[in-house]
Design an enzyme around this catalytic site. Sequence first.
Site, PDB file in Angstrom:
ATOM      1  CD  GLU A  10      -3.013   1.119   2.519  1.00 40.16           C
ATOM      2  OE1 GLU A  10      -3.825   1.467   2.485  1.00 40.16           O
ATOM      3  OE2 GLU A  10      -2.756  -0.166   3.259  1.00 40.16           O
ATOM      4  CE  LYS A  68      -7.483   0.955   2.686  1.00 40.56           C
ATOM      5  NZ  LYS A  68      -6.495   1.114   3.534  1.00 40.56           N
ATOM      6  CB  CYS A  83      -4.581  -2.330   3.940  1.00 43.56           C
ATOM      7  SG  CYS A  83      -3.967  -2.692   5.506  1.00 43.56           S
ATOM      8  N   PRO A 120      21.032   2.974  29.778  1.00 47.05           N
ATOM      9  CG  PRO A 120      20.004   4.762  30.688  1.00 47.05           C
ATOM     10  CD  PRO A 120      19.911   3.754  29.473  1.00 47.05           C
ATOM     11  CG  LEU A 121      22.424  -3.127  31.750  1.00 44.06           C
ATOM     12  CD1 LEU A 121      21.437  -3.534  30.669  1.00 44.06           C
ATOM     13  CD2 LEU A 121      23.693  -3.831  31.094  1.00 44.06           C
ATOM     14  CB  SER A 122      18.673  -0.854  36.165  1.00 45.61           C
ATOM     15  OG  SER A 122      17.768  -1.840  35.802  1.00 45.61           O
ATOM     16  N   GLY A 123      20.468  -3.637  35.863  1.00 49.54           N
ATOM     17  CA  GLY A 123      20.274  -4.971  36.573  1.00 49.54           C
ATOM     18  C   GLY A 123      19.104  -5.501  36.875  1.00 49.54           C
ATOM     19  N   GLY A 124      18.132  -4.754  36.402  1.00 46.33           N
ATOM     20  CA  GLY A 124      16.604  -5.418  36.303  1.00 46.33           C
ATOM     21  C   GLY A 124      16.083  -5.772  35.125  1.00 46.33           C
ATOM     22  CB  ILE A 125      13.614  -8.280  34.094  1.00 49.79           C
ATOM     23  CG1 ILE A 125      13.376  -9.286  33.135  1.00 49.79           C
ATOM     24  CG2 ILE A 125      12.050  -7.190  34.300  1.00 49.79           C
ATOM     25  CD1 ILE A 125      12.421 -10.455  33.438  1.00 49.79           C
ATOM     26  CG  ASP A 126      11.247  -3.469  32.862  1.00 54.55           C
ATOM     27  OD1 ASP A 126      10.866  -4.377  32.196  1.00 54.55           O
ATOM     28  OD2 ASP A 126      10.961  -2.798  33.619  1.00 54.55           O
ATOM     29  CB  SER A 127      17.644  -2.168  31.600  1.00 50.48           C
ATOM     30  OG  SER A 127      17.981  -2.549  32.886  1.00 50.48           O
TER      31      SER A 127
END
Length: 710
Positions: free
Chosen positions: A45, A114, A177, A359-366
């Site tokens: 499209e 369309k 579509c 910014p890597l925090s040590g948690g599951i999101d980052s």
Amino acid sequence: MGRLMTVATCSLNQWALDFEGNLARIKDSIHQAKALGATLRVGPELEICGYGCLDHFLESDLYLHCWEMMHNLLTDESCYGILLDIGMPVMHRNNRYNCRIIALDGKILLIRPKLWLANDGNYREMRHFIPWKRSTYYEEYYLPGMIAELHGKGIQKVPIGDAVISTPDTCVGAETCEELFTPNAPHIAMGLNGVEIITNSSGSHHSLRKLDTRISLILEATRKNGGIYLYSNQQGCDGDRLYYDGCAMVIVNGEIVAQGSQFSLNDVEVVTAIVDIEDVRSYRSSISRGHQALEAPVYRRIETPFKLSSDDDIFNPDIIPSRSQPLHIHKPEEEIALGPACWMWDYLRRSGIAGYLIPLSGGIDSCSTATIVFSMCRIVMEALKEGNEQVKQDVQRIAGAYEPEGWLPKTPQELCNRILHTVYLGMASQSSKETRSRAERLANDIGAFHIDTNIDSCFQAQRSLVEDALDFKMNFKVHGGTVAENLALQNIQARIRMVSAYEFAQILPSKRGRRDGGGLLVLGSGNVDECLRGYLTKYDCSSADINPIGGISKVDLKRFIGWAQHEFELPILKEFLDATPTAELEPITTNYVQSDEADMGMTYEELSVFGRLRKEAKLGPYGMFQRLLHDWRDLGYSPSEVAVKVKHFHHHYAINRHKMTTMTPSYHAENYSPDDNRFDLRPFLYPPFFKSWSFKQIDKMVEQLEKRKK
């Protein structure tokens, strides 16, 4: 008369307003289709200008440039000898239409607008176009001068409207579509009127678990009525939050005979099938359609002597019709590994930036965000092994700027080291050894360039600024401070991390000796549930350049990490799964460690339920309460407990809704995304819910239910 014909559909990675690049990809798909023997080619499209042009569709320039590209295409004889179905917008009688241009050998046969426009969720087609809305109606369109010249002396007009193309051997119709998703889809009437081949050109985006819904409709399009269905779709990021997930396919009588990839780094992917038109006629003769066919609308047939089949093919034993094949659908965990990763690669190569910073925090999101970048590197390495020249050029331009000319990575980790930078921004009194270690070991395992540092001095300086100015000592809650003091001290840390992340992103490539300098894009890592609940600090690390997981639930992220632990051979990921989610913004004591779910007053599983009922089921507080009375009965919740949970969610949703106005553009993956900018058009200044009529009605119903129980 010949029965066998080769048809081609494609997925193209188009880019909004990249007219010349889009045209080159269109031509490439045509050349590939012809080389495979195809006599019909259908594309996505609005492929000439790109689907995601948004309000640029209101500009006259765009329509002029589309016609200029169409002129180039029509005058290119290398694109002759094949019936073309091309997507572009057209202005007709001062109205804008989303159209298909059906062309052959340098001339336009039909402009097909369309009929029904997509106008919900992420789509705003009614803002830019109007629907044709006149089934089987057509009129004359005056061609632009440069196009009219190509049609010969005296020919200035072509049909525009809901018509079909008739060849000596078959009949071809087009739908676009959204029309597939409508209850009375055009393919129904076309099939009853004898159209045997139907093309569908789409700009359909990826959402988790969406593909099977789309495919069930595509299969149904020919299962009842018979026919050959060619589905084409855009693939990639064309400049927005959406990732278009390809999966071009050919269906014959409700059976898939060819299917393309859903996630790919190929800019052009052509899918062909050899089909036997007699299979359609045989199928239709054995189903109950004859009487309805007599009552079907009559379409004008645009005649052309061009045949899609060859009289010789039927006698060639080497030309075999494509056989039915099973449908391939990725698991949600795989979709998270592939969709955001491909989206991020397109964003990186088209933005001209040097790489990413998390910014890597040590948690599951980052952790999930970093793992998706690693998945991107794995996909890129696979494309290099397959000889993808465009990917090779992009890798050498982006990652090779640190290396001698001609350098290529040998492993995903080696590529990741040039592209991904991670930084742990800890607080000595609050960041645990466990989170600091997890962050460092994850970065090492995926190959990221990692920095480990503390923000204590910045925090103390900002804290002292306020305390000295106000002559007021602030304390954390665990040290006797008020709620306001506790939040202020947490927010100072969160916002310092955002400022620090951007500072590192600007300077790290120079520190590492990148030849052209450049900066990094900062990646956000707030998931869809935290955005929904407002469990974040405004202008903290949720404020980034883009967010790959902003549309993904915590529940699905955990599943993804569990899957990636084995698929990517990253045993460190199990530690992230086992860890208690915590922001680590308050001091750790012997009897207190901050917990996200405790702070929120609800679990992530409950947040997913609230989100789906709010957005997908379109329930307000009272309707949500009524639904959950039934849905949560087996969990042992009393009416008053359900009421407390529903009211608690809506209260915090309302008071935090303003945060969504500043949220980082996120990859769209969940249909309950609270994205304020495009998808979730709700207010950000609410009356207090605890005084609302809805809450009063909930309380009234709880009272009645408790009386009845007694």
